[in-house]
Design an enzyme around this catalytic site. Structure first.
Site, PDB file in Angstrom:
ATOM      1  N   ARG A 173       0.836  -1.201   0.000  1.00  0.00           N
ATOM      2  CA  ARG A 173       0.000   0.000   0.000  1.00  0.00           C
ATOM      3  C   ARG A 173       0.870   1.251   0.000  1.00  0.00           C
ATOM      4  NH1 ARG A 173      -1.380   2.264   4.552  1.00  0.00           N
ATOM      5  NH2 ARG A 173      -1.578   0.312   5.711  1.00  0.00           N
ATOM      6  N   TYR A 209     -17.464  16.986 -14.841  1.00  0.00           N
ATOM      7  CA  TYR A 209     -17.759  15.550 -14.855  1.00  0.00           C
ATOM      8  C   TYR A 209     -18.684  15.222 -13.684  1.00  0.00           C
ATOM      9  CZ  TYR A 209     -17.052  10.595 -13.893  1.00  0.00           C
ATOM     10  OH  TYR A 209     -17.253   9.268 -13.608  1.00  0.00           O
ATOM     11  N   ASP A 242      -7.922  18.933 -14.688  1.00  0.00           N
ATOM     12  CA  ASP A 242      -8.234  17.567 -15.087  1.00  0.00           C
ATOM     13  C   ASP A 242      -7.939  17.468 -16.580  1.00  0.00           C
ATOM     14  OD1 ASP A 242      -9.404  15.189 -15.934  1.00  0.00           O
ATOM     15  OD2 ASP A 242     -11.079  15.329 -14.535  1.00  0.00           O
ATOM     16  N   LYS A 249      -8.775   6.137 -18.923  1.00  0.00           N
ATOM     17  CA  LYS A 249      -9.173   6.624 -20.229  1.00  0.00           C
ATOM     18  C   LYS A 249      -8.007   6.526 -21.222  1.00  0.00           C
ATOM     19  CE  LYS A 249     -13.089   7.632 -18.141  1.00  0.00           C
ATOM     20  NZ  LYS A 249     -12.802   7.616 -16.703  1.00  0.00           N
TER      21      LYS A 249
END
Length: 390
Positions: free
Chosen positions: A60, A113, A185, A210
């Site tokens: 982690r 978004y 973004d 994406k």
């Protein structure tokens, strides 16, 4: 369609495609492997208490495959520090919670978004954070929305789903004059088409699901910055909240990034052919694409982007029913959420990705269809839309 002339080189002097393939990992000195291994280990042996081999203790906190991806993402954005996350929303959450405290204010796009809006409107407001939606192309409107409590100007450019354009250089100046940070973004453009840090942004965010991953087979997110203090804050929450990608996810994203340059060129070429069809079609009332000279953000996009991208939004003369019918009739364009993969996708934002904005100031038009134009043969994509609109 004219484009700006960007070399894509950084301080290393290497071009974008070279960095995409090589940054973050050198061939393994023992085996000669040219690709980073998938380090499928949750923990790492220590040579003594507090004596870690190569700095890794627990997956982690850090994993060598993820480290290679983070170095690659930073290099592609021309930034000093990169952090990878389990999703774009995990990256968004980390950025917001690292930079905001109760009572703080931020400015967001008035067509942001849906997931970003939902997180801010439904979660952060419970924490005492306030926000003001303003169009990303309205520099003076954003300036007027700033208050002494404003800590972030958060933009997308192009925006999702209306493809509006924000002037990164101008907005960074406005934000910095007021002691705020500009977060961009960059998911729709990808680092191949646009590098906001070089234009004054403080943080660049990606849903690496994406274009960076590019194959619709992995979910991820990223934050890139030149600010070491911000990076330390991101690293703290990345580890403390645990929204990290697994090693296989990191491997897949890095694999995708290597071909980003060639894929984006084809995405853009195909999108331009689709735009040519749609702008001449009688069933279409408006085509939203920054490559069109009549687009209000065209001049800014031509200045700060290499090309105009693979995303196209369109409004139908027949309203919602025509939009839903178009989504149902395509054969190559697959009806699905997400974007940026090699295959072409079509969706109705109002009922799908942006359903959370219904009834708000950010509600999207119900006659709107969003296209993620893939890299299939250009003629097949055009023919598919022709028959679906016919």
């Amino acid at each position: 369609m004219s484009t700006a002339d960007h070399t894509g080189s950084d301080q290393s002097g290497r071009g974008f495609a070279t960095r995409a393939i090589h940054a973050g990992f050198e061939p393994d000195p023992q085996t000669g492997a040219v690709n980073v291994p998938i380090y499928a280990s949750s923990t790492f042996a220590q040579d003594g208490v507090g004596n870690m081999r190569s700095g890794y203790e627990y997956a982690r906190t850090g994993n060598p495959t993820r480290t290679a991806l983070e170095a690659n993402l930073a290099a592609l954005e021309g930034g000093a520090h990169g952090r990878a996350f389990s999703s774009g929303m995990a990256a968004t959450d980390t950025a917001l919670r690292s930079m905001l405290r109760p009572g703080d204010h931020l400015v967001i796009p008035d067509d942001a978004y849906g997931g970003t809006f939902r997180l801010i409107d439904k979660v952060l407001t419970q924490w005492g954070v306030t926000y003001t939606p303003v169009g990303v192309g309205d520099v003076e409107g954003i300036r007027a929305a700033l208050t002494p409590a404003t800590k972030i100007v958060w933009i997308e450019t192009p925006t999702n789903p209306l493809l509006n354009i924000g002037d990164v250089e101008a907005l960074s100046g406005v934000a910095h004059e007021h002691g705020a940070r500009l977060v961009v973004d960059n998911t729709f453009a990808s680092p191949y088409l646009q590098q906001p840090l070089a234009q004054g942004a403080d943080v660049v965010l990606h849903s690496t699901t994406k274009y960076l991953g590019g194959h619709s087979d992995v979910v991820g997110g990223a934050l890139v910055t030149d600010d070491p203090d911000l990076d330390a804050a991101f690293a703290f929450l990345q580890n403390g909240a645990g929204g990290v990608p697994g090693p296989f996810d990191a491997f897949l994203t890095l694999r995708g990034a290597k071909t980003l340059a060639v894929r984006m060129e084809q995405h853009c070429t195909n999108a331009e052919a689709v735009v040519d069809l749609l702008t001449a079609h009688p069933a279409v009332s408006q085509v939203l694409y920054p490559g069109l000279p009549e687009h209000p953000g065209h001049a800014v996009a031509a200045r700060q982007m290499r090309r105009f991208g693979g995303m196209v939004s369109v409004r139908l003369r027949g309203g919602r029913e025509a939009a839903l019918e178009l989504c149902a009739r395509t054969e190559i364009f697959t009806l699905a959420e997400s974007l940026g993969g090699i295959e072409s996708l079509i969706e109705h934002p109002g009922a799908m990705t942006h359903a959370s904005t219904a009834g708000s100031l950010l509600e999207v038009p119900d006659d709107l269809v969003r296209l993620s134009v893939g890299i299939e043969d250009e003629a097949d994509l055009v023919a598919d839309l022709e028959q679906a609109l016919g």
